[in-house]
Design an enzyme around this catalytic site. Structure first.
Site, PDB file in Angstrom:
ATOM      1  CG  ASP A 382      16.213   3.641 -47.804  1.00 39.22           C
ATOM      2  OD1 ASP A 382      15.399   3.599 -48.742  1.00 39.22           O
ATOM      3  OD2 ASP A 382      17.335   4.174 -47.901  1.00 39.22           O
ATOM      4  CD  GLU A 385      11.640   1.349 -52.814  1.00 39.99           C
ATOM      5  OE1 GLU A 385      12.542   1.359 -53.595  1.00 39.99           O
ATOM      6  OE2 GLU A 385      11.872   1.274 -51.654  1.00 39.99           O
ATOM      7  CG  ASP A 452      17.767   6.567 -54.318  1.00 37.83           C
ATOM      8  OD1 ASP A 452      17.612   7.290 -53.319  1.00 37.83           O
ATOM      9  OD2 ASP A 452      18.092   5.376 -54.247  1.00 37.83           O
TER      10      ASP A 452
END
Length: 668
Positions: A382, A385, A452
């Site tokens: 996670d 990016e 998200d």
């Protein structure tokens, strides 16, 4: 003296300050590079070396040169204009320029617009723009994951950069019969305009793209996979249901959830421990206060037939036990200016430098000791990016060169750290969950989820387009947070309807994963480590009321029943790059209407899925491709292809149709 030269199997064009190379790169494919520097940069980026066959031909004449490789041909004028043709002599792609170098050419103009425009910028790089003539009737697909509802990307303006819920994978598949890879990881943009298609790189030394011609979308996709790589074979367990929520806070909470699934007889393959199960960021291990017996926990899960996935962040807290050593060894990224800090979430943190092979090995060794050796085989990589594509970091200049923006290349290098580590340990079926990727990331076991996203029907519609285009961009492993991530109260009837429809759709995605930041939030348990983080409300299938539970239970059983079918799909993805979920035109390219349909898709070669994408919708139109018959797997009613029908879609049923001649193994 001719502007054309033959250098081995490469045609070289040299005019004024520009040097251009055209060479074969795979069957029916060409790679084009150009620069205005003395030497052509040597990076191959997403492209792998391939064995060339003998169908490459070059012809040099007085006023032009041509290069042929199987079904594709490039013709270059003596002034440098390039046009690509297929084997039928039809134009696939033509450079757009307007100048007066050739006063007899149809592009003669006083506008002075270059097709390959290199604008110098400070530091020795160029702002590059590549322009092509646009066919207004062309349809464009692929390009990765963008939060918009359009499957056909013609007319869109797309940023070439990674963001949370945006994954730029710059491969475009055209209805005209070509595939195009923008092989440059620089941040930029592409505009698929009505009059001009323009590709831009903000900072680069070289123009680099790859183009292939094919008679079908499948042929184009397979050619692309042959030069950028395919996913590993997905392990059997991963094809089932994945349970996740915003932070199981303790070992006992996670185990109680797993036990409840088994008690109820519900299929479950993977359960996920999300962020801050560690003491501090940069300490890749379980916090013993809340996860006192990881070995026992993992052993109990495995006894129940459940694999554990853990979230691993690349951020390193200044207070962490590894910070000073990593800084000393040069394993941390460094900002161009100002204080060295990228995130301030529960501590001042900086990312490790995934472009540095030694740093990648360091991270893997930590994960190996504290996770892999304990039995964890699935990693959630996670925060790799996100919005950091707008930053400049000086480490990547040392390892990769100044034309690379770390936001684009970082996710692939992060996945490579764990892929290489697990491969070295003998694990062939590697899975790394990320929310961003670039061309070629798939070969490192990248499973991309859509980040998200919001909990709404409009967001669900965006994910349908995102998943299909992601598969066409060469990333066949893809999933969403079922129900969306932001928002969603399990007690809210409107959210329950959304959750049901998303769950039905998620059953027919490459990976089926329930996740979300449910409301109302649970207060922090304490003030240190993971205890300082909030957690979301319950997010298990029994959390949304009895009606939703019964529907979810039905679709869980269906997913479990489909595992052998999904295994065959994943084998094709591994061997050929075939997307498990794909638009109708992929299998039915001769049916013109299939190129128009954007709200249905194929899940493998047997099933047509018509998801319900609007609230309160209980019927929807479904187009059935011509050339075959279709069976409604719920009602068993049979239909001739080539027609649009009105399908019933009660809350507990998604319209699904089985193709004639295929074994309908399930009901929905």
């Amino acid at each position: 003296m001719s502007v054309f030269q033959l250098d081995g199997n490469r045609l070289v064009f040299h005019y004024d300050s520009e040097k251009l190379w055209v060479e074969p790169w795979g069957e029916n494919s060409l790679r084009i590079r150009a620069t205005k520097q003395a030497d052509m940069p040597g990076e191959d980026w997403a492209l792998q070396k391939v064995e060339e066959k003998s169908c490459f031909r070059v012809m040099i004449e007085d006023d032009q040169a041509s290069v042929s490789n199987g079904k594709i041909k490039a013709v270059i004028s003596k002034y440098g204009k390039m046009i690509f043709y297929n084997q039928k002599g039809e134009i696939l792609l033509e450079e757009y320029l307007r100048n007066r170098l050739d006063v007899f050419a149809d592009y003669c103009s006083a506008l002075e617009v270059e097709a390959r425009e290199f604008c110098p910028i400070p530091g020795g790089d160029y702002h590059l723009t590549m322009r092509f003539v646009s066919d207004p009737d062309e349809k464009i697909y692929g390009m990765g994951q963008y939060q918009q509802p359009y499957l056909n990307l013609k007319g869109t303006d797309l940023e070439l950069a990674q963001r949370n819920s945006q994954a730029s994978v710059p491969f475009a598949l055209s209805s005209l019969g070509y595939g195009f890879l923008w092989n440059n990881p620089a941040v930029g943009r592409v505009v698929f305009g009505k009059n001009i298609t323009s590709w831009e790189a903000v900072s680069t030394k070289v123009l680099d793209y790859w183009i292939t011609a094919g008679d079908t979308p499948a042929e184009i996709e397979e050619a692309y996979a042959s030069v950028t790589g395919t996913v590993p074979m997905m392990p059997e367990f991963a094809m089932g249901f994945w349970q996740c929520k915003l932070r199981y806070q303790t070992q006992e909470e996670l185990l109680e959830t797993a036990r409840e699934y088994k008690k109820r007889g519900l299929p479950i393959s993977v359960i996920v421990i999300d962020y801050f199960h560690w003491p501090l960021q940069g300490e890749w291990k379980f916090d013993p206060k809340y996860w006192p017996d990881p070995d026992g926990m993992i052993a109990e899960l495995k006894e129940m037939g459940i694999e554990l996935m853990v979230s691993v962040w690349p951020t390193v807290d200044y207070r962490s036990e590894n910070f000073l050593e990593m800084k000393e060894k040069g394993y941390l990224i460094r900002t161009d200016r100002g204080f060295r800090m990228v995130m301030d979430f529960h501590g001042n943190t900086i990312h490790f430098d995934a472009t540095n092979p030694d740093a990648r090995n360091y991270i893997w060794n930590k994960a190996k000791k504290n996770y892999y050796d304990k039995g964890v085989k699935v990693f959630w990589l996670d925060e790799a990016e996100p919005e950091y594509s707008v930053y400049d970091f000086d480490n990547y200049r040392y390892h990769l060169g100044p034309n690379v923006q770390i936001g684009n290349i970082y996710p692939a290098m992060y996945a490579k750290a764990f892929y290489d580590g697990m491969k070295a340990e003998g694990q062939e079926n590697v899975i790394n969950l990320l929310r961003c990727a670039w061309a070629g990331s798939q070969k490192y076991g990248a499973l991309v989820w859509s980040g998200d996203i919001h909990s709404s029907f409009s967001s669900l519609r965006n994910q349908l387009a995102a998943g299909l285009n992601m598969g066409l961009a060469g990333i066949p492993w893809w999933t969403t947070d079922i129900g969306g991530f932001h928002g969603g109260n399990p007690a809210d009837p409107e959210f329950r309807e959304l959750l049901i429809r998303w769950f039905e759709y998620g059953t027919f995605c490459p990976v089926m994963r329930l996740h979300g930041y449910r409301e109302p939030l649970k207060a922090p348990m304490g003030s240190e480590g993971g205890a300082a983080c909030v957690s979301g409300a319950d997010n298990e299938v029994w959390s949304f009321g009895e009606e939703a539970y019964e529907i979810c239970r039905k679709y869980l059983a269906l997913r479990e029943q489909m595992k052998p079918y999904i295994t065959r799909m994943m084998k094709k993805a591994h061997e050929k790059g075939t997307p498990p979920m794909r638009p109708l035109f992929y299998d039915f390219p001769e049916d013109g209407l299939c190129w128009e349909i954007e709200n249905e898709y194929l899940f493998g070669d047997e099933l047509l899925i018509a998801p319900v994408l609007y609230e309160k919708q209980r019927q929807r139109e479904v187009y059935l491709p011509k050339g075959t018959k279709w069976t409604d797997i719920r009602t068993k009613e049979k239909y001739e292809g080539g027609q649009t029908i009105l399908a019933e879609a009660p809350l507990d049923a998604l319209p699904v149709y089985c193709r004639a001649g295929k074994a309908c193994r399930s009901e929905a």
